[in-house]
Design a protein around this motif. Sequence first.
Motif, PDB file in Angstrom:
ATOM      1  N   UNK A  67       0.832  -1.206   0.000  1.00  0.00           N
ATOM      2  CA  UNK A  67       0.000   0.000   0.000  1.00  0.00           C
ATOM      3  C   UNK A  67       0.868   1.258   0.000  1.00  0.00           C
ATOM      4  N   UNK A  68       1.915   1.268   0.817  1.00  0.00           N
ATOM      5  CA  UNK A  68       2.814   2.422   0.839  1.00  0.00           C
ATOM      6  C   UNK A  68       3.531   2.607  -0.477  1.00  0.00           C
ATOM      7  N   UNK A  69       3.964   1.495  -1.066  1.00  0.00           N
ATOM      8  CA  UNK A  69       4.627   1.547  -2.371  1.00  0.00           C
ATOM      9  C   UNK A  69       3.684   2.147  -3.410  1.00  0.00           C
ATOM     10  N   UNK A 166      21.745   3.431   0.173  1.00  0.00           N
ATOM     11  CA  UNK A 166      22.171   4.070   1.411  1.00  0.00           C
ATOM     12  C   UNK A 166      21.001   4.304   2.352  1.00  0.00           C
ATOM     13  N   UNK A 167      19.911   4.874   1.837  1.00  0.00           N
ATOM     14  CA  UNK A 167      18.785   5.220   2.691  1.00  0.00           C
ATOM     15  C   UNK A 167      18.061   3.982   3.214  1.00  0.00           C
ATOM     16  N   UNK A 168      17.958   2.955   2.395  1.00  0.00           N
ATOM     17  CA  UNK A 168      17.233   1.766   2.856  1.00  0.00           C
ATOM     18  C   UNK A 168      18.014   1.015   3.931  1.00  0.00           C
ATOM     19  N   UNK A 169      19.330   1.184   3.943  1.00  0.00           N
ATOM     20  CA  UNK A 169      20.133   0.472   4.932  1.00  0.00           C
ATOM     21  C   UNK A 169      20.406   1.290   6.185  1.00  0.00           C
ATOM     22  N   UNK A 170      20.268   2.620   6.077  1.00  0.00           N
ATOM     23  CA  UNK A 170      20.632   3.467   7.209  1.00  0.00           C
ATOM     24  C   UNK A 170      19.426   4.174   7.806  1.00  0.00           C
ATOM     25  N   UNK A 171      18.630   4.805   6.959  1.00  0.00           N
ATOM     26  CA  UNK A 171      17.581   5.676   7.466  1.00  0.00           C
ATOM     27  C   UNK A 171      16.195   5.047   7.422  1.00  0.00           C
ATOM     28  N   UNK A 172      15.851   4.440   6.305  1.00  0.00           N
ATOM     29  CA  UNK A 172      14.479   3.980   6.119  1.00  0.00           C
ATOM     30  C   UNK A 172      14.455   2.490   5.792  1.00  0.00           C
ATOM     31  N   UNK A 176      10.040   1.183   1.529  1.00  0.00           N
ATOM     32  CA  UNK A 176      10.273   1.533   0.129  1.00  0.00           C
ATOM     33  C   UNK A 176       9.641   2.859  -0.245  1.00  0.00           C
ATOM     34  N   UNK A 177       8.510   3.206   0.380  1.00  0.00           N
ATOM     35  CA  UNK A 177       7.811   4.443   0.019  1.00  0.00           C
ATOM     36  C   UNK A 177       8.679   5.666   0.308  1.00  0.00           C
ATOM     37  N   UNK A 178       9.281   5.728   1.491  1.00  0.00           N
ATOM     38  CA  UNK A 178      10.124   6.871   1.830  1.00  0.00           C
ATOM     39  C   UNK A 178      11.393   6.898   0.986  1.00  0.00           C
ATOM     40  N   UNK A 179      11.942   5.719   0.747  1.00  0.00           N
ATOM     41  CA  UNK A 179      13.124   5.637  -0.113  1.00  0.00           C
ATOM     42  C   UNK A 179      12.781   6.153  -1.508  1.00  0.00           C
ATOM     43  N   UNK A 180      11.635   5.734  -2.036  1.00  0.00           N
ATOM     44  CA  UNK A 180      11.235   6.118  -3.381  1.00  0.00           C
ATOM     45  C   UNK A 180      11.053   7.631  -3.502  1.00  0.00           C
ATOM     46  N   UNK A 181      10.370   8.222  -2.545  1.00  0.00           N
ATOM     47  CA  UNK A 181      10.144   9.672  -2.591  1.00  0.00           C
ATOM     48  C   UNK A 181      11.463  10.428  -2.491  1.00  0.00           C
ATOM     49  N   UNK A 182      12.335   9.989  -1.599  1.00  0.00           N
ATOM     50  CA  UNK A 182      13.638  10.652  -1.434  1.00  0.00           C
ATOM     51  C   UNK A 182      14.448  10.587  -2.720  1.00  0.00           C
ATOM     52  N   UNK A 183      14.521   9.396  -3.310  1.00  0.00           N
ATOM     53  CA  UNK A 183      15.272   9.222  -4.547  1.00  0.00           C
ATOM     54  C   UNK A 183      14.690  10.071  -5.664  1.00  0.00           C
ATOM     55  N   UNK A 184      13.364  10.103  -5.777  1.00  0.00           N
ATOM     56  CA  UNK A 184      12.712  10.841  -6.863  1.00  0.00           C
ATOM     57  C   UNK A 184      13.048  12.326  -6.806  1.00  0.00           C
ATOM     58  N   UNK A 185      12.969  12.915  -5.634  1.00  0.00           N
ATOM     59  CA  UNK A 185      13.231  14.354  -5.546  1.00  0.00           C
ATOM     60  C   UNK A 185      14.701  14.679  -5.763  1.00  0.00           C
TER      61      UNK A 185
END
Length: 455
Positions: A67-69, A166-172, A176-185
């Motif tokens: 759902x988040x994805x 980096x973000x999926x292993x350290x921050x989020x 996947x939803x937060x990683x995706x938004x971060x990468x996109x911007x």
Amino acid sequence: MRHRLRRAGGFAAVATLALAAPRFGWAAAAPFAAVAVLAAFVVDDGPLFELFARPGDHEDGRLNGLAGFGLAATGLAILTAVREAPMPDGVFVATVLLVAFGNLGHELVRTHTTDEFLTTVGFLAGGFLAGTAGQAAAAAVADSLVPARVPEFVFLAAVGALVAALFRSVLFARDDALVMVTVAFLLWLFAALVGTVSATTVAVGLAVAVAFGWLSYALDVASITGMLTGVLLSAVTVVLGGYGWFVVLITFFAVGGLSSKFRYEVKRERGVAEDNDGARGTGNVLGNATVALVAVVAAAAAARFLPGRVVLGWPVHDLLAFAFAGSLAAAMADTLSSEFGGLFDDPRLVTTLEPVDPGTDGAVTWQGELAGVVGAALVGAIAAVLMPVGSATTGVGFLVVAGAGVVGMSVDSLLGATVEGDRFGNQTVNFLATLSGAIAGVGFALAAFVALLAV
């Protein structure tokens, strides 16, 4: 193990819906919205549920991850259709695909080994290939696929894969939803800055960055996350800044990393050694290089959107080069002063000069200060030769950058003696010290120009 691989394959299949964006515009958000609704409110049992379910989904009775994805992809798809400054279709497609196929690559490798380095390589490979192919597919649909754009696709896919890993292993982790938004911007930003880039620059930049990252990990100079951060910063610097900027950055990473290993056992016995056997992690890398990253991105923006703009006779781009070099000179000076100074007795608190124990925040030795000055001078010399800081007078550029490094080192010591510990952590102090070096670099450059005019 096989279930994880099948689940990753299912997410990758859903991600391919992004390929509709170049053809259908905002309507491409509809399939992802439908997926989000089905995952959150409809599918609560059966084969589909078992395929996409993550460990916590059974307890909640809904597919939270899917759902988040779907929601994240829906929001990004809508951004591709806004009237003013829409997100490029290629960025949207690349982001969704590289996150999903990166996870698939990670799980594919994980079926054979649990080695963290190799599974990370699997994520990077899957994400990079999918991100590159996704951009090419989007450009083909829009009839804008030309060979000259391939280096841009490669660079953006590489940056996106590194950021996602980096973000999926350290921050989020697992989000996947937060990683995706971060990468996109972030890719949206870089797509606006990179413009036309040569295949040679991208190939050499990525090859050297990856080689250096692997070497730093193999020598235990950096952890896996520290390696990812260093490769990311290196790749961005060489493409947006150029080879000279890259050499300055690599010099800091190499010399600073090796200095932490110098007589490590002695430093550990004295209680002044870095944690993790001296391997630099993400926090350490970002604390020392965030200001430099912002400076190189800002310089690329100035070159693209403010060409020819000057401040007191200095081009804005060149002033940002002073900020970049000054911040890294400060990072180098602080690192060497700490790593070498901790080996000597009789440290004194920088604010009162009273004797203190080795390792005390804000403690300095004359040997450490001398090592710091040498480090700042090294960065200043390289910058004066290879970067725009020497565009007026090489000697002036050297003195400005070296002086900025000494300022940053001094600020670090002062902050260590006054606020570090209770209010600020070491990484925050490092960031403020490098920011001071950047500001000093710009200030000294402007003052030097005014002085030269007066003469």
